[in-house]
Scaffold this motif. Sequence first.
Motif, short mmCIF file in Angstrom:
data_model
loop_
_atom_site.label_atom_id
_atom_site.label_comp_id
_atom_site.label_asym_id
_atom_site.label_seq_id
_atom_site.Cartn_x
_atom_site.Cartn_y
_atom_site.Cartn_z
N THR A 44 0.76 -1.31 -0.02
CA THR A 44 0.02 0.10 -0.07
C THR A 44 0.75 1.49 0.21
OG1 THR A 44 -0.06 -0.01 2.28
CG2 THR A 44 -2.01 -1.06 1.19
N LEU A 45 2.15 1.08 0.01
CA LEU A 45 3.11 2.21 0.27
C LEU A 45 3.68 2.19 -1.38
CD1 LEU A 45 4.89 1.62 3.31
CD2 LEU A 45 3.08 3.39 2.76
N ASN A 46 3.24 1.41 -2.19
CA ASN A 46 3.82 1.66 -3.63
C ASN A 46 2.87 1.85 -4.40
OD1 ASN A 46 5.04 0.91 -6.13
ND2 ASN A 46 5.07 -1.28 -5.77
N ALA A 47 3.12 3.44 -5.04
CA ALA A 47 2.10 3.85 -5.83
C ALA A 47 2.41 3.51 -7.41
CB ALA A 47 2.25 5.43 -5.70
N GLU A 48 3.26 2.87 -7.65
CA GLU A 48 3.59 2.38 -9.06
C GLU A 48 2.40 1.64 -9.56
OE1 GLU A 48 7.57 1.08 -9.09
OE2 GLU A 48 8.51 2.75 -8.58
N PRO A 49 2.50 1.23 -10.83
CA PRO A 49 1.42 0.18 -11.47
C PRO A 49 1.27 -1.01 -10.92
CG PRO A 49 2.60 1.54 -13.14
CD PRO A 49 3.12 2.02 -11.91
N VAL A 54 -3.73 2.08 -4.75
CA VAL A 54 -4.96 2.59 -4.92
C VAL A 54 -6.17 1.50 -4.07
CG1 VAL A 54 -6.83 2.27 -6.91
CG2 VAL A 54 -4.40 3.16 -7.11
N LEU A 55 -5.82 0.23 -3.69
CA LEU A 55 -6.70 -0.42 -2.86
C LEU A 55 -6.71 0.20 -1.78
CD1 LEU A 55 -8.27 -3.05 -2.47
CD2 LEU A 55 -6.16 -4.16 -1.79
N ASN A 236 -2.56 -1.44 -8.83
CA ASN A 236 -3.04 -0.11 -8.90
C ASN A 236 -3.20 -0.22 -10.36
OD1 ASN A 236 -2.37 0.56 -6.52
ND2 ASN A 236 -0.23 1.05 -6.81
N ASP A 237 -2.70 -0.83 -11.21
CA ASP A 237 -3.06 -0.55 -12.80
C ASP A 237 -4.44 -1.57 -13.20
OD1 ASP A 237 -1.99 0.66 -15.06
OD2 ASP A 237 -1.26 -1.49 -15.88
N ASN A 238 -4.61 -2.22 -12.49
CA ASN A 238 -5.76 -3.01 -12.76
C ASN A 238 -7.27 -2.41 -12.08
OD1 ASN A 238 -4.34 -4.81 -14.07
ND2 ASN A 238 -4.26 -6.30 -12.75
N LEU A 239 -7.09 -2.07 -10.90
CA LEU A 239 -8.06 -1.47 -10.08
C LEU A 239 -8.50 -0.08 -11.00
CD1 LEU A 239 -6.96 -1.82 -6.41
CD2 LEU A 239 -8.72 -2.88 -7.71
N ARG A 240 -7.75 0.64 -11.51
CA ARG A 240 -8.26 1.87 -12.08
C ARG A 240 -8.78 1.78 -13.48
NH1 ARG A 240 -4.40 4.13 -15.94
NH2 ARG A 240 -2.54 2.93 -16.06
#
Length: 431
Positions: A44-49, A54-55, A236-240
Amino acid sequence: MKPSNKQNRRKRELIILASVLLFFIVVAIFTPQRSLTGDWTVSTLNAEPPGGRVLYELADRLGWRVARSFADTIVPDRSTIAVVLNPRFPYRAKEVHALLNGVRRGGALVYAMGDDVLSDSLNLRVGQPGYEVHVDSLAPVSPDCEPPSELSDRVITMFRGRRLFLLALEDSGAIRTPVDTLLRIETRVDDDRDSSSFMTPPIEADSAPQLRAAVIGFRFGLGRIVAVADVDIFRNDNLRVCAWNAAVQAVRIFEYLSGGTDEARRSLLLFDEYHQGRGVRPGTTRAILQYLRNTASGKALAHLGIAGLILVVALGPRALPPRETERIERRSPLEHVEALARAYWHVDATRTATRRLLRGVRRRTEHRFGSARRDVADELFLDWIEQRLPQRHADIAFVRRALTTAMPRKEFTRVGEALARIEHDLLTFRA
């Protein structure tokens, strides 16, 4: 005084070397570098794809209380949902025991598979890959989502295709409680799938479609567990991407674990960050001390170290320096020869001196004739020489007389000359 050419050349070499080193340092500091992501942990600290930021923010905005755990052990209570997303560092047996005991007492767990110990404890296995089935899921795709064809042209994502590509769970039959299927996938790829998609293993298109569970939920003691075969659903890349329906599926999973009206609602999502490599881990000193204290080989190494320290202390410098051993300097061989010669001269020991000189001749010439004449008496040695050097008959007779008769000092000097001639002929003798 002007410096020499050698000094000037060395000074120029040092200046050139320093300039080259300075150039490389400046280039290394000021050269821009592209940031290429290599961190695929769903933290959750990783904002990369590939990350899971995002979760975390999605759950926070939808009303759940969210927190991160940086401790090595998580024990969920009746109000907590532990979220373990494909941990980077493996769980230890005692950590799995504490986690599952908390779930048995009423906690909940979201487990995206990836840890061998935790998967074995739950008897879960990963099965075949396939595409998500929207019509069979709990959350069908909203008509307001952007069409996948337009999405693939405008947005660069890790996974391309019309549907989310996930892994299925293998049915081991070890779960005794009723199982709720929260998401199914179809293990056959459609004929009109995007040919430019990647990270999608080929699946036979002419085979019959098979629906397999990708996300399941079941009771575990007083609590609940949701097992997710593929952690990609939380990235992140899939949730968005709205068309892939991953964000809705994640929310449905949290709602399933939160509980209904017949039990206390679990409102805290506790994300495990320690096993993603974000927690405070034991330092080098602590790890070494634990090894020396808790293992057999470590204890043996500690004993050897203590014994070595004792040996170093025993052999090291002392408070009072030891007294030096008195040594008497020995004479050199030349000094011995001179002293013996003087002693023999004063006592007229011509026979003893002759015998010593003859022994020296024998020692210096015996290597040419082997060891056959080494142990014979001096008289026999002279006979042996006379047989080989008849031209030295007079010198040999003179040496023979000096061995048995005391000679005046003036004649004794002739003994050395006679032995020198004999030795020369012996060294140059050819059989």
